[in-house]
Design a protein around this motif. Structure first.
Motif, PDB file in Angstrom:
ATOM      1  N   PHE A  29      26.431  11.569 -47.484  1.00  0.00           N
ATOM      2  CA  PHE A  29      27.463  10.390 -47.189  1.00  0.00           C
ATOM      3  C   PHE A  29      28.452   9.657 -46.309  1.00  0.00           C
ATOM      4  N   PHE A  30      27.937  10.511 -44.698  1.00  0.00           N
ATOM      5  CA  PHE A  30      28.538   9.644 -43.829  1.00  0.00           C
ATOM      6  C   PHE A  30      27.899   9.462 -42.794  1.00  0.00           C
ATOM      7  N   GLN A  31      26.386   8.927 -43.530  1.00  0.00           N
ATOM      8  CA  GLN A  31      25.246   8.853 -42.696  1.00  0.00           C
ATOM      9  C   GLN A  31      25.427   7.727 -41.825  1.00  0.00           C
ATOM     10  N   GLU A  32      25.734   6.870 -41.663  1.00  0.00           N
ATOM     11  CA  GLU A  32      26.408   5.338 -41.560  1.00  0.00           C
ATOM     12  C   GLU A  32      26.597   5.376 -39.915  1.00  0.00           C
ATOM     13  N   LYS A  33      28.166   6.457 -39.749  1.00  0.00           N
ATOM     14  CA  LYS A  33      27.991   7.094 -39.246  1.00  0.00           C
ATOM     15  C   LYS A  33      27.389   8.586 -37.749  1.00  0.00           C
ATOM     16  N   MET A  34      26.478   8.659 -38.360  1.00  0.00           N
ATOM     17  CA  MET A  34      25.730   9.802 -37.348  1.00  0.00           C
ATOM     18  C   MET A  34      24.139   8.679 -37.154  1.00  0.00           C
ATOM     19  N   ILE A  35      23.678   7.316 -37.582  1.00  0.00           N
ATOM     20  CA  ILE A  35      23.173   6.063 -37.465  1.00  0.00           C
ATOM     21  C   ILE A  35      23.652   5.519 -36.354  1.00  0.00           C
ATOM     22  N   PHE A  36      24.253   4.683 -36.724  1.00  0.00           N
ATOM     23  CA  PHE A  36      24.882   3.268 -36.619  1.00  0.00           C
ATOM     24  C   PHE A  36      26.496   3.941 -35.626  1.00  0.00           C
ATOM     25  N   LEU A  37      26.302   3.336 -34.460  1.00  0.00           N
ATOM     26  CA  LEU A  37      27.515   3.618 -33.413  1.00  0.00           C
ATOM     27  C   LEU A  37      28.226   2.409 -32.336  1.00  0.00           C
ATOM     28  N   PRO A  38      28.619   1.357 -33.377  1.00  0.00           N
ATOM     29  CA  PRO A  38      29.053   0.232 -32.473  1.00  0.00           C
ATOM     30  C   PRO A  38      30.107   0.088 -32.010  1.00  0.00           C
ATOM     31  N   GLN A  39      29.819  -0.555 -30.999  1.00  0.00           N
ATOM     32  CA  GLN A  39      31.046  -0.428 -30.295  1.00  0.00           C
ATOM     33  C   GLN A  39      31.756  -2.313 -30.823  1.00  0.00           C
ATOM     34  N   THR A  40      33.759  -2.396 -31.085  1.00  0.00           N
ATOM     35  CA  THR A  40      33.807  -2.974 -31.896  1.00  0.00           C
ATOM     36  C   THR A  40      34.367  -4.133 -30.008  1.00  0.00           C
ATOM     37  N   LEU A  41      34.700  -5.413 -30.896  1.00  0.00           N
ATOM     38  CA  LEU A  41      35.223  -6.260 -29.544  1.00  0.00           C
ATOM     39  C   LEU A  41      36.471  -6.947 -30.327  1.00  0.00           C
ATOM     40  N   PRO A  42      37.387  -6.900 -29.489  1.00  0.00           N
ATOM     41  CA  PRO A  42      38.468  -7.769 -30.372  1.00  0.00           C
ATOM     42  C   PRO A  42      37.877  -9.515 -30.243  1.00  0.00           C
ATOM     43  N   LYS A  43      38.272 -10.147 -30.933  1.00  0.00           N
ATOM     44  CA  LYS A  43      38.311 -11.912 -31.956  1.00  0.00           C
ATOM     45  C   LYS A  43      38.351 -12.402 -30.703  1.00  0.00           C
ATOM     46  N   ASP A  44      39.454 -11.933 -29.959  1.00  0.00           N
ATOM     47  CA  ASP A  44      39.564 -12.936 -28.125  1.00  0.00           C
ATOM     48  C   ASP A  44      38.863 -12.993 -27.015  1.00  0.00           C
ATOM     49  N   TYR A  45      37.810 -12.051 -27.440  1.00  0.00           N
ATOM     50  CA  TYR A  45      37.037 -11.147 -26.090  1.00  0.00           C
ATOM     51  C   TYR A  45      35.696 -12.638 -25.557  1.00  0.00           C
ATOM     52  N   SER A  46      35.839 -12.858 -24.561  1.00  0.00           N
ATOM     53  CA  SER A  46      34.766 -13.476 -23.673  1.00  0.00           C
ATOM     54  C   SER A  46      34.663 -13.104 -22.725  1.00  0.00           C
ATOM     55  N   PHE A  47      32.922 -13.721 -23.024  1.00  0.00           N
ATOM     56  CA  PHE A  47      31.698 -13.223 -22.270  1.00  0.00           C
ATOM     57  C   PHE A  47      31.656 -13.873 -21.378  1.00  0.00           C
ATOM     58  N   GLN A  48      32.016 -13.512 -20.055  1.00  0.00           N
ATOM     59  CA  GLN A  48      32.042 -14.120 -18.861  1.00  0.00           C
ATOM     60  C   GLN A  48      31.481 -13.767 -18.405  1.00  0.00           C
ATOM     61  N   GLN A  49      30.257 -12.714 -18.070  1.00  0.00           N
ATOM     62  CA  GLN A  49      29.075 -12.443 -17.239  1.00  0.00           C
ATOM     63  C   GLN A  49      28.458 -12.219 -18.110  1.00  0.00           C
ATOM     64  N   TYR A  50      28.331 -13.580 -18.914  1.00  0.00           N
ATOM     65  CA  TYR A  50      26.605 -14.183 -18.921  1.00  0.00           C
ATOM     66  C   TYR A  50      27.002 -15.710 -19.031  1.00  0.00           C
ATOM     67  N   GLU A  51      25.683 -16.441 -18.040  1.00  0.00           N
ATOM     68  CA  GLU A  51      25.813 -18.149 -18.897  1.00  0.00           C
ATOM     69  C   GLU A  51      24.937 -18.862 -19.601  1.00  0.00           C
ATOM     70  N   ASN A  52      25.145 -19.690 -20.079  1.00  0.00           N
ATOM     71  CA  ASN A  52      24.087 -20.439 -19.952  1.00  0.00           C
ATOM     72  C   ASN A  52      24.072 -20.134 -21.728  1.00  0.00           C
ATOM     73  N   PHE A  53      24.976 -19.479 -22.270  1.00  0.00           N
ATOM     74  CA  PHE A  53      24.950 -19.355 -23.722  1.00  0.00           C
ATOM     75  C   PHE A  53      26.326 -20.223 -24.881  1.00  0.00           C
ATOM     76  N   GLU A  54      25.833 -20.200 -25.865  1.00  0.00           N
ATOM     77  CA  GLU A  54      26.416 -20.234 -27.579  1.00  0.00           C
ATOM     78  C   GLU A  54      26.963 -19.201 -27.797  1.00  0.00           C
ATOM     79  N   GLU A  55      28.576 -19.516 -28.642  1.00  0.00           N
ATOM     80  CA  GLU A  55      28.691 -17.802 -29.153  1.00  0.00           C
ATOM     81  C   GLU A  55      29.238 -18.663 -30.404  1.00  0.00           C
TER      82      GLU A  55
END
Length: 269
Positions: A25-51
């Motif tokens: 019943f909880f296998q999603e918790k075992m298989i998928f290990l997501p990192q969540t980001l705030p909606k205003d997170y800025s990907f300043q470490q990357y260049e030449n991209f569209e979000e």
């Protein structure tokens, strides 16, 4: 003494059944290990991209980054592994943009800024197909390369088998999740038939009409290298397995050996 032995094994059996029930019943918790980001997170470490975001059938929106090359020859649709988010996975784009390929990388449901939660394998496949259909509005299939890393391989192989992209690349792919469970020591206590997520990469590869290339480190500590040898049994003439000797699960992504192999693959196809 006999009653104590019976009691002991009864407790062990109850605990095992409890593990199986919780695991089911909880296998999603075992298989998928997501990192969540705030909606205003800025990907300043990357260049030449569209979000941007793409709305799924149930109105949930998946977040993605599209990295642009100077003179693109096509697009790499990159399905990342089971942990993290685009905060880290976006770094893989540079290998391909340097070779004049745009790169589209989505976060799955519940990852990064993507909405919703993963609830079934069918949902995963449907989401990836909707993203692919969106990409076909901008890129002809003859210029799309589908790439899956680790758990993303099962989704990538299924997507490629049901469509007609130029090429399918799989990196450190499990043969299937039940097979991985049977061959990974800590997971062997969980009966593989209870897995609701199969992600049968080998089965999908056998149905893929386009060329298939696999890259896998022979010292992979997460997805055993034998997985790719099993997938190789489903190859058609022209499909290729590239063994990255002495390398593990994720550490090959930043190596010169990997970059050279990717360059040769993209030049060949």
């Amino acid at each position: 003494m006999k009653s104590q032995v019976i009691t002991f094994f009864s407790i062990i059996l109850i605990l095992y059944l409890l593990i199986c029930i919780l695991g089911y019943f909880f296998q999603e918790k075992m298989i998928f290990l997501p990192q969540t980001l705030p909606k205003d997170y800025s990907f300043q470490q990357y260049e030449n991209f569209e979000e941007g975001t793409v709305e799924m059938r149930d109105t949930k929106k998946l977040h993605a980054l599209l990295f642009s090359a100077e003179e693109p020859k096509g697009l790499v649709f990159y399905l990342h592994g089971n942990a993290g988010s685009l905060e880290g996975w976006g770094s893989v784009a540079e290998t391909f943009t340097a070779l004049n390929y745009d790169v589209f990388i989505p976060d799955y449901r519940g990852y990064g800024k993507s909405e919703g939660a993963i609830t079934s394998e069918a949902q995963l496949h449907e989401d990836m197909q909707m993203l692919y259909d969106e990409l076909k509005e901008k890129y002809p299939e003859s210029q799309i390369i589908v790439l899956g890393h680790s758990i993303g391989s099962g989704m990538a192989a299924r997507l490629a088998a049901g469509n007609d992209p130029k090429l399918l690349i799989l990196q450190a792919p499990p043969y299937s999740l039940p097979d991985l469970t049977k061959n990974t020591t800590p997971l062997q206590v969980f009966p593989s038939f209870l897995l609701r997520y199969k992600l049968e990469t080998g089965k999908y590869v056998s149905a893929a009409k386009m060329p298939v290339v696999i890259l896998h480190g022979d010292e992979d500590e997460v997805v055993y290298y034998g997985s790719s040898l099993k997938i190789q049994q489903h190859f058609k003439p022209g499909d290729t397995l590239i063994t990255l000797e002495g390398l593990g699960h994720n550490n090959f992504l930043s190596t010169e050996r990997y970059r050279k192999e990717i360059a040769k693959i993209l030049e060949r196809y």
